[in-house]
Design a protein around this motif. Sequence first.
Motif, short mmCIF file in Angstrom:
data_model
loop_
_atom_site.label_atom_id
_atom_site.label_comp_id
_atom_site.label_asym_id
_atom_site.label_seq_id
_atom_site.Cartn_x
_atom_site.Cartn_y
_atom_site.Cartn_z
N ARG A 36 44.91 45.90 44.34
CA ARG A 36 43.90 46.02 43.28
C ARG A 36 42.54 46.02 43.97
N THR A 37 41.79 47.09 43.76
CA THR A 37 40.58 47.31 44.54
C THR A 37 39.37 47.51 43.64
N ALA A 53 37.30 55.68 42.79
CA ALA A 53 38.21 54.93 41.92
C ALA A 53 39.17 55.87 41.19
N ARG A 56 41.63 57.40 43.80
CA ARG A 56 42.62 56.45 44.31
C ARG A 56 43.71 56.18 43.28
N GLU A 57 43.32 56.00 42.02
CA GLU A 57 44.32 55.78 40.98
C GLU A 57 45.18 57.01 40.77
N THR A 64 42.16 50.60 40.44
CA THR A 64 40.89 50.66 41.16
C THR A 64 39.75 50.71 40.16
N TYR A 78 40.89 40.74 42.39
CA TYR A 78 41.06 41.90 43.27
C TYR A 78 41.66 41.45 44.60
#
Length: 293
Positions: A36-37, A53, A56-57, A64, A78
């Motif tokens: 989880r970023t 974001a 990345r997802e 993200t 996170y």
Amino acid sequence: MSSTTSREIASQPDVWARALTDAHTAGAVLGQPGDRTLILGCGTSAFVAESLAALREAAGQGETDAAYASEWRPGRRYDRVVAISRSGTTTEVVDALRLVPDGPVRAGILGVAGTTLDLACDESLVLDYADESSVVQTRFPTTVLALARASFDEDLTGLVEEGRTALAAPLPVRVQDYDHFVFLGTSWTYGLAQEAALKIREAAQAWSESYPALDYRHGPIAVAHPGTLVMLFGALDRALAADIERTGARVWHIDADPLVQLLQAQRLAVELAESRGLSPDRPRHLTRSVVLD
């Protein structure tokens, strides 16, 4: 192209080529699959964070979030917090990273090593070859995005050549014909639309807006007129383009990778600035980094 900003725009394909050779190693700064970023930034870096974001997802790498560093406060859990800052000295970014509680990895993507942000990070990715002397960012954000996309296994084989081809040709618009500039994107390209609009404001002190593409019909289209240029990022939505053209505005869509589309928007900002007798190297009221007392 004679300004420093113009030369840095023109250097982008070569800088992308270098970044793509390091992508699968350097991309680890964005976290391992499943992490989880949170990605933080200010200004241009906040828009890059939004695009990262979404990318990345979409790549299945994990949940993200993106946030403005100046607005973020701790709350959600996170595994990793990534701060983006070309200068590595932006006060709000450094302060936000210091608010991160113990536990998450603190990572940075920056253009200069040994800076305040670099020293506050557990891990840093220093893209010093993409750093710029200009106040107005161009190649640093596009390089971050190219590197991230390649690390997510996107095929960017033709990106560098597309960029070089675009730079070799004149822009297909006369900037003097427009007094209003609108940029529309969807998913990760909405961040690019926001960045393009910012370039117009920074470099040329001109009226520019940005919206999620399909939201443009929900109000903002009311001010479109024959002096409006609307640039569509990503794939061409023909129905949306037709609705915009009915207002008398011109739709500008380039059949190219979205990063090349952004490169062309950056060129537009420089040409517009120069047509108004402004220097894109000296944007009004701005400095390369916002450092607060």
